[in-house]
Write an enzyme that holds these catalytic residues in place. Structure first.
Site, PDB file in Angstrom:
ATOM      1  N   LYS A  27     -22.398  36.153   3.014  1.00 25.11           N
ATOM      2  CA  LYS A  27     -22.866  37.497   2.666  1.00 25.11           C
ATOM      3  C   LYS A  27     -21.908  38.177   1.685  1.00 25.11           C
ATOM      4  O   LYS A  27     -22.339  38.766   0.689  1.00 25.11           O
ATOM      5  CB  LYS A  27     -23.023  38.350   3.929  1.00 25.11           C
ATOM      6  CG  LYS A  27     -23.618  39.739   3.682  1.00 25.11           C
ATOM      7  CD  LYS A  27     -24.140  40.345   4.968  1.00 25.11           C
ATOM      8  CE  LYS A  27     -23.054  40.905   5.852  1.00 25.11           C
ATOM      9  NZ  LYS A  27     -22.647  42.286   5.467  1.00 25.11           N
ATOM     10  N   SER A  28     -20.608  38.102   1.956  1.00 28.55           N
ATOM     11  CA  SER A  28     -19.621  38.746   1.084  1.00 28.55           C
ATOM     12  C   SER A  28     -19.696  38.206  -0.338  1.00 28.55           C
ATOM     13  O   SER A  28     -19.643  38.961  -1.321  1.00 28.55           O
ATOM     14  CB  SER A  28     -18.208  38.529   1.628  1.00 28.55           C
ATOM     15  OG  SER A  28     -18.019  39.206   2.839  1.00 28.55           O
ATOM     16  N   ARG A  32     -20.997  39.991  -4.079  1.00 29.01           N
ATOM     17  CA  ARG A  32     -20.133  39.994  -5.252  1.00 29.01           C
ATOM     18  C   ARG A  32     -20.772  39.238  -6.417  1.00 29.01           C
ATOM     19  O   ARG A  32     -20.653  39.648  -7.582  1.00 29.01           O
ATOM     20  CB  ARG A  32     -18.769  39.385  -4.888  1.00 29.01           C
ATOM     21  CG  ARG A  32     -17.922  40.302  -3.995  1.00 29.01           C
ATOM     22  CD  ARG A  32     -16.812  39.512  -3.299  1.00 29.01           C
ATOM     23  NE  ARG A  32     -15.823  40.365  -2.644  1.00 29.01           N
ATOM     24  CZ  ARG A  32     -15.982  40.947  -1.467  1.00 29.01           C
ATOM     25  NH1 ARG A  32     -17.115  40.785  -0.797  1.00 29.01           N
ATOM     26  NH2 ARG A  32     -15.014  41.699  -0.950  1.00 29.01           N
ATOM     27  N   GLY A  99     -22.467  48.086   3.482  1.00 24.43           N
ATOM     28  CA  GLY A  99     -21.178  48.715   3.259  1.00 24.43           C
ATOM     29  C   GLY A  99     -20.407  48.081   2.107  1.00 24.43           C
ATOM     30  O   GLY A  99     -19.690  48.770   1.374  1.00 24.43           O
ATOM     31  N   SER A 172      -7.679  45.886   2.747  1.00 23.18           N
ATOM     32  CA  SER A 172      -9.132  45.955   2.705  1.00 23.18           C
ATOM     33  C   SER A 172      -9.628  45.233   1.464  1.00 23.18           C
ATOM     34  O   SER A 172      -9.335  45.649   0.337  1.00 23.18           O
ATOM     35  CB  SER A 172      -9.610  47.415   2.675  1.00 23.18           C
ATOM     36  OG  SER A 172     -10.990  47.484   2.340  1.00 23.18           O
ATOM     37  N   GLN A 174     -12.617  45.169   0.443  1.00 26.36           N
ATOM     38  CA  GLN A 174     -13.607  45.998  -0.237  1.00 26.36           C
ATOM     39  C   GLN A 174     -12.935  47.003  -1.174  1.00 26.36           C
ATOM     40  O   GLN A 174     -13.341  47.162  -2.327  1.00 26.36           O
ATOM     41  CB  GLN A 174     -14.486  46.718   0.785  1.00 26.36           C
ATOM     42  CG  GLN A 174     -15.386  45.777   1.568  1.00 26.36           C
ATOM     43  CD  GLN A 174     -16.256  46.501   2.571  1.00 26.36           C
ATOM     44  OE1 GLN A 174     -16.104  47.703   2.811  1.00 26.36           O
ATOM     45  NE2 GLN A 174     -17.186  45.784   3.166  1.00 26.36           N
ATOM     46  N   ASP A 326     -14.318  40.263  10.743  1.00 24.62           N
ATOM     47  CA  ASP A 326     -15.697  40.290  11.229  1.00 24.62           C
ATOM     48  C   ASP A 326     -15.897  39.467  12.490  1.00 24.62           C
ATOM     49  O   ASP A 326     -16.928  39.598  13.159  1.00 24.62           O
ATOM     50  CB  ASP A 326     -16.652  39.797  10.134  1.00 24.62           C
ATOM     51  CG  ASP A 326     -16.806  40.799   9.010  1.00 24.62           C
ATOM     52  OD1 ASP A 326     -16.676  42.010   9.272  1.00 24.62           O
ATOM     53  OD2 ASP A 326     -17.056  40.379   7.865  1.00 24.62           O
ATOM     54  N   LYS A 353     -16.966  49.966  10.756  1.00 19.54           N
ATOM     55  CA  LYS A 353     -17.960  48.981  10.330  1.00 19.54           C
ATOM     56  C   LYS A 353     -19.355  49.586  10.531  1.00 19.54           C
ATOM     57  O   LYS A 353     -19.527  50.793  10.547  1.00 19.54           O
ATOM     58  CB  LYS A 353     -17.761  47.680  11.116  1.00 19.54           C
ATOM     59  CG  LYS A 353     -16.467  46.948  10.769  1.00 19.54           C
ATOM     60  CD  LYS A 353     -16.544  46.371   9.366  1.00 19.54           C
ATOM     61  CE  LYS A 353     -15.354  45.524   9.012  1.00 19.54           C
ATOM     62  NZ  LYS A 353     -15.495  44.906   7.682  1.00 19.54           N
ATOM     63  N   ARG A 399     -23.680  42.006  14.051  1.00 23.69           N
ATOM     64  CA  ARG A 399     -22.702  41.176  14.751  1.00 23.69           C
ATOM     65  C   ARG A 399     -22.696  41.433  16.258  1.00 23.69           C
ATOM     66  O   ARG A 399     -22.439  40.526  17.048  1.00 23.69           O
ATOM     67  CB  ARG A 399     -21.315  41.369  14.145  1.00 23.69           C
ATOM     68  CG  ARG A 399     -21.311  41.022  12.660  1.00 23.69           C
ATOM     69  CD  ARG A 399     -19.982  40.627  12.123  1.00 23.69           C
ATOM     70  NE  ARG A 399     -20.025  40.577  10.660  1.00 23.69           N
ATOM     71  CZ  ARG A 399     -20.480  39.561   9.940  1.00 23.69           C
ATOM     72  NH1 ARG A 399     -20.949  38.486  10.561  1.00 23.69           N
ATOM     73  NH2 ARG A 399     -20.489  39.601   8.619  1.00 23.69           N
TER      74      ARG A 399
END
Length: 440
Positions: A27-28, A32, A99, A172, A174, A326, A353, A399
């Site tokens: 997903k991350s 991106r 997020g 972080s 993000q 996560d 989160k 999650r």
């Protein structure tokens, strides 16, 4: 497993789990890849893109900003606008529940001179702070106006940006990625310093795109770019999704699983190392930490052999948290079955989160029979050898939904997960995949 309502699924105790499971695309990295595709000057082919609610929000946002997105059966093709030519947008850019999109995209938008963009999302997103990205972007020259100076909806007005040397108050990925995106169009060399390493997918993809990046200790430096040159990107299996199969295989007696094609990036394998330390059987090739120098492009992948085994408690220290952020709810679950005490420290980020994951993990597992207490920055679990079972609510957090499912498979009486549909945010085929492991 049985459905008792539209969004409620019951997970009964499993005799064993056996077979092969392929985790969904990361997903991350999918988020991106879509954003970088929109920033690129030439078409970018993204193979194995995650088709899920959050990543669809990102594709939709890129379309709003002027990119052309073509979805094919096994790939997504994005024809972007270029680094400095994002389109003007009427109305709000809806980030949904994503997020990552909310915190990364403003880095790109901050460099769109004299254009204003407003971001908003669902009720969960409106509780997630954006002040940590607002501080560095303002320092670089952009204007940010947020609700209560901290929450969505918020607006970004772009400017000619100046490079900064910025130290993150909390590790972080993000926030780091947001500042690096802004650094792509800022005058000079931007440096981001982390207290401890966090996931580095953004850096690796920027290296593929020809951007000059260097890593020196926990600092990343980046020089501005005229354009991004990307032909194609391939998204590996998501280690955070694979973690649920790993936890289930370790917890359910007589289980033996092969998890195929999971990302093995060293900044994402913290959970595997924690499980191994607790005594879980997880075998596979994991990447060694990268040293100083130019950032290595690309993402390593691995197959993992997983088997049931007795567990002992452990302490997860703050420097380990960013590499397993996560998966920490699963550490709490493993602690319920382990001998002794399991402690997680330095994980206050879990409170920001999709939900307050410290509070809701403690509440959810306690309702299933766990001996668990919340702390300001984590939790303490006293192992009792197992869980009774019962009912757990996802509260819309993907999650927590999958945590409840794995707890049910390993419990004495089974678990009903209320709001199981939340799993579709990152793992749309979760229930089907785990049902197949039971049938084998």
């Amino acid at each position: 497993m049985s459905k008792s309502a539209a969004t409620t699924v019951r997970f009964d105790p499993a005799g064993r789990l056996k077979g092969t499971i392929v985790p969904p695309p990361d997903k991350s990295i999918s988020h991106r890849a879509a954003m970088l595709g929109a920033m690129a000057s030439e078409p970018v082919v993204i193979r194995n893109y995650l088709e899920a609610a959050d990543t669809t929000s990102t594709l939709n946002a890129m379309v709003r900003l002027g990119a052309l997105v073509e979805r094919r059966p096994d790939e997504v093709v994005i024809r972007g606008t270029g680094l400095r030519e994002a389109g003007e947008v009427d109305g709000v850019i809806d980030v949904g529940n994503a997020g990552t999109l909310m915190r990364l995209l403003p880095g790109w938008l901050a460099g769109q001179k004299d254009r204003t963009y407003t971001l908003d999302g669902d009720s969960s997103i409106r509780k997630r702070p954006v002040d940590r990205i607002a501080v560095p972007l303002r320092e670089m020259g952009a204007s940010i106006e947020a609700t209560d100076d901290r929450y969505p909806p918020f607006s970004i007005t772009g400017a000619r940006l100046r490079a900064i040397d910025y130290t993150l108050p909390v590790a972080s990925a993000q926030v780091k990625s947001c500042v690096l995106f802004a650094g792509l169009v800022a005058d000079g060399t931007t440096i981001v310093r982390e207290p401890v390493p966090s996931r580095d997918h953004t850096e690796r993809m920027l290296a593929i795109a020809g951007v000059s990046l260097r890593r020196e200790g926990n600092a990343i430096s980046l020089t501005n770019a005229d354009e991004l040159v990307l032909d194609e990107l391939t998204v590996p299996g998501d280690p955070s999704s694979a973690a649920f199969a790993i936890a289930a295989g370790v917890l359910v007696p007589k289980s033996r699983l092969l998890v195929k094609g999971s990302g093995a990036n060293w900044t994402r394998t913290g959970f595997v190392k924690i499980v191994q330390r607790m005594g879980g059987v997880v075998l596979g090739e994991l990447e060694d930490p990268q040293g100083d120098g130019p950032v290595s492009p690309g993402e390593p992948i691995t197959d993992l052999d997983v088997a049931h085994g007795p567990l002992v408690g452990t302490v997860v220290e703050p420097h380990e948290v960013p590499l397993a952020i996560d998966e920490l709810p699963l550490v709490a679950l493993l602690g319920c079955f382990a001998e002794g005490e399991t402690v997680v420290r330095g994980a206050q980020e879990l409170r920001f989160k999709e939900s307050d994951r410290i509070a809701l993990v403690v509440e959810g597992l306690r309702g299933l029979g766990a001996e668990i207490e919340a702390t300001d920055d984590g939790f303490v679990v006293t192992g009792t050898g197992g869980l009774r079972g019962g009912t757990i609510h996802s509260h819309g957090d993907h999650r927590l939904a999958m945590l409840g499912a794995v707890a049910g498979l390993a419990s004495d009486e089974g678990v009903e997960v209320v709001g199981m549909d939340a799993a579709a945010v990152s793992y749309p085929t979760f229930t089907e995949d785990f049902t197949a492991l039971l049938r084998r």
